[in-house]
Design a protein around this motif. Sequence first.
Motif, mmCIF file in Angstrom:
data_model
loop_
_atom_site.group_PDB
_atom_site.id
_atom_site.type_symbol
_atom_site.label_atom_id
_atom_site.label_comp_id
_atom_site.label_asym_id
_atom_site.label_seq_id
_atom_site.Cartn_x
_atom_site.Cartn_y
_atom_site.Cartn_z
ATOM 1 N N GLU A 90 3.508 -9.924 8.519
ATOM 2 C CA GLU A 90 2.767 -9.154 7.500
ATOM 3 C C GLU A 90 3.288 -9.490 6.103
ATOM 4 O O GLU A 90 2.523 -9.611 5.145
ATOM 5 C CB GLU A 90 2.921 -7.648 7.763
ATOM 6 N N ARG A 117 3.599 10.606 -2.803
ATOM 7 C CA ARG A 117 3.582 9.149 -2.739
ATOM 8 C C ARG A 117 4.266 8.580 -3.979
ATOM 9 O O ARG A 117 4.106 9.112 -5.089
ATOM 10 C CB ARG A 117 2.115 8.701 -2.670
ATOM 11 N N PRO A 160 7.260 4.443 6.890
ATOM 12 C CA PRO A 160 7.143 5.190 8.153
ATOM 13 C C PRO A 160 8.117 4.734 9.245
ATOM 14 O O PRO A 160 8.391 5.478 10.170
ATOM 15 C CB PRO A 160 5.693 4.921 8.579
ATOM 16 N N ALA A 212 2.302 -0.540 -2.357
ATOM 17 C CA ALA A 212 1.467 0.114 -1.338
ATOM 18 C C ALA A 212 1.885 -0.338 0.063
ATOM 19 O O ALA A 212 1.934 0.456 1.006
ATOM 20 C CB ALA A 212 -0.006 -0.212 -1.596
ATOM 21 N N PHE A 213 2.203 -1.625 0.185
ATOM 22 C CA PHE A 213 2.654 -2.135 1.494
ATOM 23 C C PHE A 213 3.919 -1.397 1.949
ATOM 24 O O PHE A 213 4.042 -0.971 3.098
ATOM 25 C CB PHE A 213 2.927 -3.646 1.397
ATOM 26 N N GLU A 243 4.971 1.527 0.996
ATOM 27 C CA GLU A 243 4.657 2.929 1.273
ATOM 28 C C GLU A 243 4.010 3.074 2.666
ATOM 29 O O GLU A 243 4.380 3.953 3.437
ATOM 30 C CB GLU A 243 3.697 3.431 0.175
ATOM 31 N N ASP A 244 3.071 2.157 2.960
ATOM 32 C CA ASP A 244 2.289 2.303 4.198
ATOM 33 C C ASP A 244 2.969 1.697 5.421
ATOM 34 O O ASP A 244 2.820 2.199 6.534
ATOM 35 C CB ASP A 244 0.909 1.627 4.035
ATOM 36 N N ARG A 245 3.689 0.583 5.247
ATOM 37 C CA ARG A 245 4.193 -0.149 6.407
ATOM 38 C C ARG A 245 5.704 -0.030 6.600
ATOM 39 O O ARG A 245 6.179 -0.126 7.731
ATOM 40 C CB ARG A 245 3.812 -1.654 6.293
#
Length: 394
Positions: A55, A3, A37, A29-30, A32-34
């Motif tokens: 978002e 990460r 991917p 973090a957004f 990385e997560d949204r």
Amino acid sequence: MARFEGIDFYDLDSLFTEEERMIRDTVRAFVEDRVMPIIGEAYIERKFPKQLIPELGELGVYGANLPEKYGCAGLNNVSYGLIMQELERGDSGIRSFVSVQGALVMYPIFAFGSEEHRTEWLPKLATGEAIGCFGLTEPDYGSDPGGMITTAKQTSDGWLLNGGKMWITNGSMADVAIIWAQTRELGDVKGIRGFVVPTNTPGFSSRDQKGKLSLLASDTSEIVLQDVELPESAVMPESTGGLKHPLMCLTQARYGISWGAVGAAMACFHEALSYSKERLMFGAPIGGKQIQQVRLADMLTSITTGQLLTYRLGRMKDEGTMTPQQVSLAKRANADMATNVAREARRLLGANGILVEYNSMRHMANLESVYTYEGTHDIHSLILGQKLTGLSAF
Ligand code: TGC
Ligand code: FAD
């Protein structure tokens, strides 16, 4: 790949406030997560990932340095810069979407629009309920927008716009367009004014720019304006400064780009460093080879230099002392730096470096647009040359 935890060789973290770090980490973090991917597939499919629009609105990134009074986050410019850095770590197209919305649509409405423009559009643009685009460039007037041929003529009850704009980010998705048009015929000495144009106005049309090989996860469009009738209220009343006013918007966007480019470079370095430790060749990790260590050391040096530039630029913007030429220097240096870092990262990855599963080549291709838009590298050289010598070489 681990990460992403940031690249901070000179401990800039200790210079950011707790709030600035918290904002950066939230957006990090957004992304990385949204974003991570889905971004490869969006790129291959040549589609802006529209599902992220609300978002990003909830995250408060649109026009984040504009006042809370209009539904914006009211952050300082360093926080705003860190947001751009983190978004472009995901993809330049995501940062482009957000920086056009904030710096090129919300900023001019805030700075040059009427109070009605502000209250009508800013809250909707801040949540992402409305999308905006900025039309300055024309097919024959890119680096020299002052020559534009799109005209705004005054009619008995308003304005009539005719002409066309080219290379417009968000152009086909937008609900509202900020259109800059010539008004010289009206005896307007400065000769260019800005209009708030709802894109459903008859005569306004757009079409996707086909054949791009860069910034694929971004809407880039051509806009046609054919007898677009607008009410008197469509003109931004304070946009009376001629070219100076669209150029003031560009200063805001170039500021964000100088941070964003650092983010793209950080993404490529992170990928290259982890790959260099994992990839075995001649029985050992390539990261243990001197050539790759030089490559990594060069990348880190470039990124650290870019970070120091944006940090200082951001503090000057917050103090109110930043000049457009200082922004030119940072946009020019960091777009160039990131382009080089992305290319070196891609090379370190060998054949895998050309795959969409990895990020560096996507960034490398995107950064060619970043190098070109908002004033090409050459134009920023000339802006600095003019500042240094007092002589215009445009
Ligand atoms: P010039 O006579 O130099 O200037 C006209 C007036 O404007 C003032 N000025 C600025 N003010 C604020 N910020 C700036 N950056 C400014 N640059 C100049 C200047 O002082 C003057 O004021 P005044 O009071 O005397 O009227 O104008 P020029 O026609 O010689 O042009 C200068 C030049 C070449 C630097 C300018 O045209 C330029 O920057 N060209 C590059 C065009 C460009 O950057 N286009 C970007 C389009 S938008 C875009 O690319 C969006 S991509 C976004 C994304 O997806 O992220
Ligand atoms: P040109 O001006 O034709 O330049 C061609 C070459 O000549 C370049 O190498 C340039 O550096 C060089 N050159 C130009 N003038 C000189 C000179 N005086 N001396 C020496 N060399 C010179 N515009 C908008 O208005 N809104 C947007 O949302 C927007 N989004 C964009 C998104 C993308 C993906 C791209 C690629 C562009 C976007 N643009 C947008 C347009 C962008 O700002 C222009 O492409 C840029 O300003 C350069 O103009 P041009 O492409 O016409 O190049």
